[in-house]
Write a protein that holds these residues in place. Sequence first.
Motif, PDB file in Angstrom:
ATOM      1  N   LEU A   1       0.831  -1.209   0.000  1.00 38.92           N
ATOM      2  CA  LEU A   1       0.000   0.000   0.000  1.00 38.92           C
ATOM      3  C   LEU A   1       0.862   1.254   0.000  1.00 38.92           C
ATOM      4  O   LEU A   1       0.573   2.221  -0.711  1.00 38.92           O
ATOM      5  CB  LEU A   1      -0.932  -0.004   1.207  1.00 38.92           C
ATOM      6  CG  LEU A   1      -1.966  -1.137   1.251  1.00 38.92           C
ATOM      7  CD1 LEU A   1      -2.669  -1.155   2.597  1.00 38.92           C
ATOM      8  CD2 LEU A   1      -2.958  -0.998   0.114  1.00 38.92           C
ATOM      9  N   GLN A   2       1.942   1.246   0.785  1.00 37.88           N
ATOM     10  CA  GLN A   2       2.819   2.414   0.851  1.00 37.88           C
ATOM     11  C   GLN A   2       3.604   2.606  -0.447  1.00 37.88           C
ATOM     12  O   GLN A   2       3.797   3.741  -0.898  1.00 37.88           O
ATOM     13  CB  GLN A   2       3.767   2.288   2.042  1.00 37.88           C
ATOM     14  CG  GLN A   2       3.028   2.419   3.362  1.00 37.88           C
ATOM     15  CD  GLN A   2       3.904   2.117   4.565  1.00 37.88           C
ATOM     16  OE1 GLN A   2       4.812   1.293   4.517  1.00 37.88           O
ATOM     17  NE2 GLN A   2       3.613   2.786   5.666  1.00 37.88           N
ATOM     18  N   SER A   3       4.067   1.513  -1.061  1.00 37.92           N
ATOM     19  CA  SER A   3       4.788   1.662  -2.329  1.00 37.92           C
ATOM     20  C   SER A   3       3.852   2.137  -3.438  1.00 37.92           C
ATOM     21  O   SER A   3       4.257   2.890  -4.325  1.00 37.92           O
ATOM     22  CB  SER A   3       5.509   0.365  -2.718  1.00 37.92           C
ATOM     23  OG  SER A   3       4.607  -0.670  -3.011  1.00 37.92           O
ATOM     24  N   LYS A   4       2.575   1.735  -3.389  1.00 39.22           N
ATOM     25  CA  LYS A   4       1.591   2.249  -4.349  1.00 39.22           C
ATOM     26  C   LYS A   4       1.376   3.746  -4.148  1.00 39.22           C
ATOM     27  O   LYS A   4       1.181   4.493  -5.107  1.00 39.22           O
ATOM     28  CB  LYS A   4       0.273   1.497  -4.225  1.00 39.22           C
ATOM     29  CG  LYS A   4       0.316   0.115  -4.814  1.00 39.22           C
ATOM     30  CD  LYS A   4      -0.990  -0.621  -4.616  1.00 39.22           C
ATOM     31  CE  LYS A   4      -0.862  -2.045  -5.140  1.00 39.22           C
ATOM     32  NZ  LYS A   4      -2.023  -2.862  -4.787  1.00 39.22           N
ATOM     33  N   GLN A   5       1.433   4.194  -2.890  1.00 42.38           N
ATOM     34  CA  GLN A   5       1.292   5.621  -2.613  1.00 42.38           C
ATOM     35  C   GLN A   5       2.486   6.396  -3.176  1.00 42.38           C
ATOM     36  O   GLN A   5       2.317   7.469  -3.755  1.00 42.38           O
ATOM     37  CB  GLN A   5       1.170   5.849  -1.113  1.00 42.38           C
ATOM     38  CG  GLN A   5       0.883   7.286  -0.753  1.00 42.38           C
ATOM     39  CD  GLN A   5       0.693   7.490   0.744  1.00 42.38           C
ATOM     40  OE1 GLN A   5       0.992   6.615   1.555  1.00 42.38           O
ATOM     41  NE2 GLN A   5       0.197   8.652   1.104  1.00 42.38           N
ATOM     42  N   ILE A   6       3.695   5.857  -3.034  1.00 41.61           N
ATOM     43  CA  ILE A   6       4.876   6.486  -3.643  1.00 41.61           C
ATOM     44  C   ILE A   6       4.700   6.538  -5.153  1.00 41.61           C
ATOM     45  O   ILE A   6       5.022   7.540  -5.797  1.00 41.61           O
ATOM     46  CB  ILE A   6       6.160   5.734  -3.250  1.00 41.61           C
ATOM     47  CG1 ILE A   6       6.454   5.956  -1.762  1.00 41.61           C
ATOM     48  CG2 ILE A   6       7.347   6.169  -4.106  1.00 41.61           C
ATOM     49  CD1 ILE A   6       7.556   5.085  -1.191  1.00 41.61           C
ATOM     50  N   ARG A   7       4.155   5.474  -5.715  1.00 39.28           N
ATOM     51  CA  ARG A   7       3.919   5.422  -7.159  1.00 39.28           C
ATOM     52  C   ARG A   7       2.975   6.536  -7.592  1.00 39.28           C
ATOM     53  O   ARG A   7       3.264   7.297  -8.506  1.00 39.28           O
ATOM     54  CB  ARG A   7       3.335   4.039  -7.532  1.00 39.28           C
ATOM     55  CG  ARG A   7       2.921   3.912  -8.968  1.00 39.28           C
ATOM     56  CD  ARG A   7       4.138   4.018  -9.831  1.00 39.28           C
ATOM     57  NE  ARG A   7       3.841   4.211 -11.210  1.00 39.28           N
ATOM     58  CZ  ARG A   7       4.550   3.657 -12.165  1.00 39.28           C
ATOM     59  NH1 ARG A   7       5.546   2.841 -11.871  1.00 39.28           N
ATOM     60  NH2 ARG A   7       4.283   3.924 -13.404  1.00 39.28           N
ATOM     61  N   THR A   8       1.811   6.633  -6.938  1.00 41.61           N
ATOM     62  CA  THR A   8       0.788   7.580  -7.394  1.00 41.61           C
ATOM     63  C   THR A   8       1.116   9.029  -7.047  1.00 41.61           C
ATOM     64  O   THR A   8       0.785   9.927  -7.821  1.00 41.61           O
ATOM     65  CB  THR A   8      -0.600   7.214  -6.834  1.00 41.61           C
ATOM     66  OG1 THR A   8      -0.551   7.192  -5.412  1.00 41.61           O
ATOM     67  CG2 THR A   8      -1.056   5.859  -7.345  1.00 41.61           C
ATOM     68  N   GLU A   9       1.753   9.259  -5.905  1.00 43.98           N
ATOM     69  CA  GLU A   9       1.993  10.639  -5.471  1.00 43.98           C
ATOM     70  C   GLU A   9       3.350  11.205  -5.883  1.00 43.98           C
ATOM     71  O   GLU A   9       3.518  12.419  -5.893  1.00 43.98           O
ATOM     72  CB  GLU A   9       1.820  10.732  -3.955  1.00 43.98           C
ATOM     73  CG  GLU A   9       0.390  10.471  -3.528  1.00 43.98           C
ATOM     74  CD  GLU A   9       0.169  10.674  -2.048  1.00 43.98           C
ATOM     75  OE1 GLU A   9       0.957  11.387  -1.399  1.00 43.98           O
ATOM     76  OE2 GLU A   9      -0.814  10.111  -1.524  1.00 43.98           O
ATOM     77  N   VAL A  10       4.307  10.332  -6.230  1.00 42.59           N
ATOM     78  CA  VAL A  10       5.642  10.811  -6.588  1.00 42.59           C
ATOM     79  C   VAL A  10       6.009  10.417  -8.020  1.00 42.59           C
ATOM     80  O   VAL A  10       6.294  11.273  -8.859  1.00 42.59           O
ATOM     81  CB  VAL A  10       6.715  10.275  -5.608  1.00 42.59           C
ATOM     82  CG1 VAL A  10       8.107  10.725  -6.028  1.00 42.59           C
ATOM     83  CG2 VAL A  10       6.414  10.725  -4.185  1.00 42.59           C
ATOM     84  N   LEU A  11       5.996   9.120  -8.300  1.00 41.98           N
ATOM     85  CA  LEU A  11       6.486   8.659  -9.599  1.00 41.98           C
ATOM     86  C   LEU A  11       5.576   9.044 -10.755  1.00 41.98           C
ATOM     87  O   LEU A  11       6.059   9.538 -11.780  1.00 41.98           O
ATOM     88  CB  LEU A  11       6.698   7.144  -9.574  1.00 41.98           C
ATOM     89  CG  LEU A  11       7.735   6.635  -8.595  1.00 41.98           C
ATOM     90  CD1 LEU A  11       7.863   5.126  -8.682  1.00 41.98           C
ATOM     91  CD2 LEU A  11       9.084   7.297  -8.824  1.00 41.98           C
TER      92      LEU A  11
END
Length: 156
Positions: free
Chosen positions: A23-33
């Motif tokens: 869930l946290q890596s998906k958040q990095i994906r959507t909000e940063v990458l």
Amino acid sequence: HCQLHIVNTHLDSKNKPKTVQSLQSKQIRTEVLDPLLAMDPTPAILVGGDWNVCSRKSKDQGEAYADLSANLSPLRDAYGGIFGEDEFAPTRRPNTKPWVRGKKKGKEGGAAIDHAFFTGMECVKADLKDLRCEDLTVVSDHLGMDLEMWVPARVK
């Protein structure tokens, strides 16, 4: 000139559900990458830190690391898959947690839970350092990540 985007992270290892890192890596994906990739199709990005996801299959059969890699694609891990698919060195010092020590046969050296995912540059060195103070006190329960990256110059 060339822009280099660097993100340092430390994903949760204590909270439930077990998929919290996903869930946290998906958040990095959507909000940063995703925003960076939308602005520039070939950005130079490095996202590294303590992901609390082991690539040495010492905690699971590799599902969590496969999920992490998929969430961060097209970024690649400087510590694996480039220098050999199963060549993940332990990044965490052995301690009392069995999965960190590597309880599975062949994984006794410890967990590899620190990763550096990158794109838009070349990784020419990915070493791990035993960092200590002058009095030889250990700096961290993790080894230090030592990367040498070559970012190509871009003309605008």
